[in-house]
Design a protein around this motif. Structure first.
Motif, PDB file in Angstrom:
ATOM      1  N   LEU A 168       0.830  -1.212   0.000  1.00  0.00           N
ATOM      2  CA  LEU A 168       0.000   0.000   0.000  1.00  0.00           C
ATOM      3  C   LEU A 168       0.863   1.261   0.000  1.00  0.00           C
ATOM      4  CD1 LEU A 168      -2.849  -0.968   2.499  1.00  0.00           C
ATOM      5  CD2 LEU A 168      -3.051  -0.618   0.036  1.00  0.00           C
ATOM      6  N   GLN A 169       1.916   1.258   0.824  1.00  0.00           N
ATOM      7  CA  GLN A 169       2.805   2.413   0.892  1.00  0.00           C
ATOM      8  C   GLN A 169       3.515   2.630  -0.435  1.00  0.00           C
ATOM      9  OE1 GLN A 169       5.310   1.560   4.243  1.00  0.00           O
ATOM     10  NE2 GLN A 169       3.830   2.331   5.735  1.00  0.00           N
ATOM     11  N   GLN A 170       3.943   1.538  -1.083  1.00  0.00           N
ATOM     12  CA  GLN A 170       4.605   1.668  -2.378  1.00  0.00           C
ATOM     13  C   GLN A 170       3.648   2.224  -3.424  1.00  0.00           C
ATOM     14  OE1 GLN A 170       6.018  -2.331  -2.961  1.00  0.00           O
ATOM     15  NE2 GLN A 170       7.976  -1.934  -1.957  1.00  0.00           N
ATOM     16  N   ALA A 171       2.403   1.777  -3.394  1.00  0.00           N
ATOM     17  CA  ALA A 171       1.408   2.275  -4.345  1.00  0.00           C
ATOM     18  C   ALA A 171       1.141   3.763  -4.116  1.00  0.00           C
ATOM     19  CB  ALA A 171       0.117   1.477  -4.227  1.00  0.00           C
ATOM     20  N   GLN A 172       1.053   4.177  -2.858  1.00  0.00           N
ATOM     21  CA  GLN A 172       0.827   5.587  -2.556  1.00  0.00           C
ATOM     22  C   GLN A 172       2.008   6.435  -3.008  1.00  0.00           C
ATOM     23  OE1 GLN A 172       0.052   5.522   1.653  1.00  0.00           O
ATOM     24  NE2 GLN A 172      -2.156   5.217   1.392  1.00  0.00           N
ATOM     25  N   ALA A 173       3.219   5.955  -2.775  1.00  0.00           N
ATOM     26  CA  ALA A 173       4.411   6.701  -3.192  1.00  0.00           C
ATOM     27  C   ALA A 173       4.453   6.836  -4.711  1.00  0.00           C
ATOM     28  CB  ALA A 173       5.671   6.007  -2.685  1.00  0.00           C
ATOM     29  N   LYS A 174       4.075   5.794  -5.409  1.00  0.00           N
ATOM     30  CA  LYS A 174       4.061   5.831  -6.871  1.00  0.00           C
ATOM     31  C   LYS A 174       3.030   6.840  -7.373  1.00  0.00           C
ATOM     32  CE  LYS A 174       4.034   2.698 -10.817  1.00  0.00           C
ATOM     33  NZ  LYS A 174       3.881   1.307 -11.253  1.00  0.00           N
ATOM     34  N   GLN A 175       1.849   6.878  -6.730  1.00  0.00           N
ATOM     35  CA  GLN A 175       0.816   7.840  -7.122  1.00  0.00           C
ATOM     36  C   GLN A 175       1.292   9.265  -6.888  1.00  0.00           C
ATOM     37  OE1 GLN A 175      -2.615   6.669  -4.852  1.00  0.00           O
ATOM     38  NE2 GLN A 175      -3.479   5.469  -6.526  1.00  0.00           N
ATOM     39  N   GLN A 176       1.978   9.497  -5.770  1.00  0.00           N
ATOM     40  CA  GLN A 176       2.464  10.842  -5.475  1.00  0.00           C
ATOM     41  C   GLN A 176       3.508  11.277  -6.493  1.00  0.00           C
ATOM     42  OE1 GLN A 176       3.794  10.650  -1.416  1.00  0.00           O
ATOM     43  NE2 GLN A 176       1.752  10.980  -0.578  1.00  0.00           N
ATOM     44  N   GLN A 177       4.374  10.358  -6.889  1.00  0.00           N
ATOM     45  CA  GLN A 177       5.395  10.704  -7.880  1.00  0.00           C
ATOM     46  C   GLN A 177       4.758  11.047  -9.212  1.00  0.00           C
ATOM     47  OE1 GLN A 177       7.979   7.306  -7.955  1.00  0.00           O
ATOM     48  NE2 GLN A 177       9.220   8.014  -6.251  1.00  0.00           N
ATOM     49  N   GLN A 178       3.714  10.306  -9.588  1.00  0.00           N
ATOM     50  CA  GLN A 178       3.052  10.567 -10.855  1.00  0.00           C
ATOM     51  C   GLN A 178       2.244  11.856 -10.801  1.00  0.00           C
ATOM     52  OE1 GLN A 178       0.848   6.976 -11.467  1.00  0.00           O
ATOM     53  NE2 GLN A 178       2.589   5.863 -12.311  1.00  0.00           N
ATOM     54  N   ALA A 179       1.741  12.208  -9.632  1.00  0.00           N
ATOM     55  CA  ALA A 179       0.901  13.395  -9.494  1.00  0.00           C
ATOM     56  C   ALA A 179       1.715  14.683  -9.503  1.00  0.00           C
ATOM     57  CB  ALA A 179       0.073  13.321  -8.214  1.00  0.00           C
ATOM     58  N   GLN A 180       2.979  14.615  -9.095  1.00  0.00           N
ATOM     59  CA  GLN A 180       3.802  15.812  -9.027  1.00  0.00           C
ATOM     60  C   GLN A 180       4.281  16.177 -10.432  1.00  0.00           C
ATOM     61  OE1 GLN A 180       6.934  14.879  -6.288  1.00  0.00           O
ATOM     62  NE2 GLN A 180       5.653  15.154  -4.506  1.00  0.00           N
ATOM     63  N   PRO A 181       4.081  17.434 -10.833  1.00  0.00           N
ATOM     64  CA  PRO A 181       4.553  17.839 -12.154  1.00  0.00           C
ATOM     65  C   PRO A 181       6.078  17.895 -12.181  1.00  0.00           C
ATOM     66  CG  PRO A 181       3.723  19.733 -10.948  1.00  0.00           C
ATOM     67  CD  PRO A 181       3.426  18.509 -10.111  1.00  0.00           C
ATOM     68  N   ALA A 182       6.627  17.662 -13.333  1.00  0.00           N
ATOM     69  CA  ALA A 182       8.080  17.721 -13.493  1.00  0.00           C
ATOM     70  C   ALA A 182       8.530  19.172 -13.336  1.00  0.00           C
ATOM     71  CB  ALA A 182       8.477  17.192 -14.856  1.00  0.00           C
ATOM     72  N   PRO A 183       9.710  19.381 -12.754  1.00  0.00           N
ATOM     73  CA  PRO A 183      10.203  20.760 -12.621  1.00  0.00           C
ATOM     74  C   PRO A 183      10.431  21.363 -14.008  1.00  0.00           C
ATOM     75  CG  PRO A 183      11.915  19.177 -12.020  1.00  0.00           C
ATOM     76  CD  PRO A 183      10.658  18.408 -12.242  1.00  0.00           C
ATOM     77  N   PRO A 184      10.260  22.679 -14.124  1.00  0.00           N
ATOM     78  CA  PRO A 184      10.441  23.302 -15.441  1.00  0.00           C
ATOM     79  C   PRO A 184      11.873  23.110 -15.943  1.00  0.00           C
ATOM     80  CG  PRO A 184      10.239  24.967 -13.734  1.00  0.00           C
ATOM     81  CD  PRO A 184       9.956  23.640 -13.097  1.00  0.00           C
ATOM     82  N   ALA A 185      11.999  22.900 -17.220  1.00  0.00           N
ATOM     83  CA  ALA A 185      13.319  22.694 -17.813  1.00  0.00           C
ATOM     84  C   ALA A 185      14.061  24.031 -17.871  1.00  0.00           C
ATOM     85  CB  ALA A 185      13.171  22.111 -19.208  1.00  0.00           C
ATOM     86  N   ALA A 186      15.359  23.980 -17.656  1.00  0.00           N
ATOM     87  CA  ALA A 186      16.190  25.174 -17.728  1.00  0.00           C
ATOM     88  C   ALA A 186      16.388  25.542 -19.197  1.00  0.00           C
ATOM     89  CB  ALA A 186      17.542  24.912 -17.064  1.00  0.00           C
ATOM     90  N   PRO A 187      16.612  26.810 -19.480  1.00  0.00           N
ATOM     91  CA  PRO A 187      16.862  27.205 -20.869  1.00  0.00           C
ATOM     92  C   PRO A 187      18.128  26.515 -21.390  1.00  0.00           C
ATOM     93  CG  PRO A 187      16.861  29.128 -19.410  1.00  0.00           C
ATOM     94  CD  PRO A 187      16.638  27.928 -18.573  1.00  0.00           C
ATOM     95  N   PRO A 188      18.215  26.305 -22.686  1.00  0.00           N
ATOM     96  CA  PRO A 188      19.398  25.648 -23.250  1.00  0.00           C
ATOM     97  C   PRO A 188      20.624  26.559 -23.141  1.00  0.00           C
ATOM     98  CG  PRO A 188      17.950  26.411 -24.996  1.00  0.00           C
ATOM     99  CD  PRO A 188      17.228  26.628 -23.698  1.00  0.00           C
TER     100      PRO A 188
END
Length: 88
Positions: A39-59
């Motif tokens: 259950l804890q692993q499933a919750q952690a996986k859901q939280q990781q998927q729910a968090q948006p990726a940090p914005p990419a830095a300019p090239p």
């Protein structure tokens, strides 16, 4: 398993359990721990998927300098370098 318990288990066609109460309790606790871990692993996986990726830095490239107006500074993709060039 003791000889008496084994004899009772065989003689009663399995009506007497072969494992002790302590063993059964430990097995049940282990099973519950495995369920909780899943259950804890499933919750952690859901939280990781729910968090948006940090914005990419300019090239990497030359950009207007944040510290010296009127000049450009080289951005290496992660940080500003000490290289400056005049604005063209």
């Amino acid at each position: 398993m003791g000889l008496i318990r084994k004899t009772l288990m065989v003689g009663t066609m399995g009506a007497v359990r072969g494992s002790s109460k302590k063993q059964r309790v430990a097995k049940a606790q282990l099973k519950e721990l495995r369920v909780q871990t899943k259950l804890q692993q499933a919750q952690a996986k859901q939280q990781q998927q729910a968090q948006p990726a940090p914005p990419a830095a300019p090239p990497p490239g030359w950009y207007p300098s944040p510290t010296q107006p009127g000049s450009t500074q080289w951005w290496d993709g992660a940080q500003w370098t000490p290289s400056f060039a005049p604005t063209t």
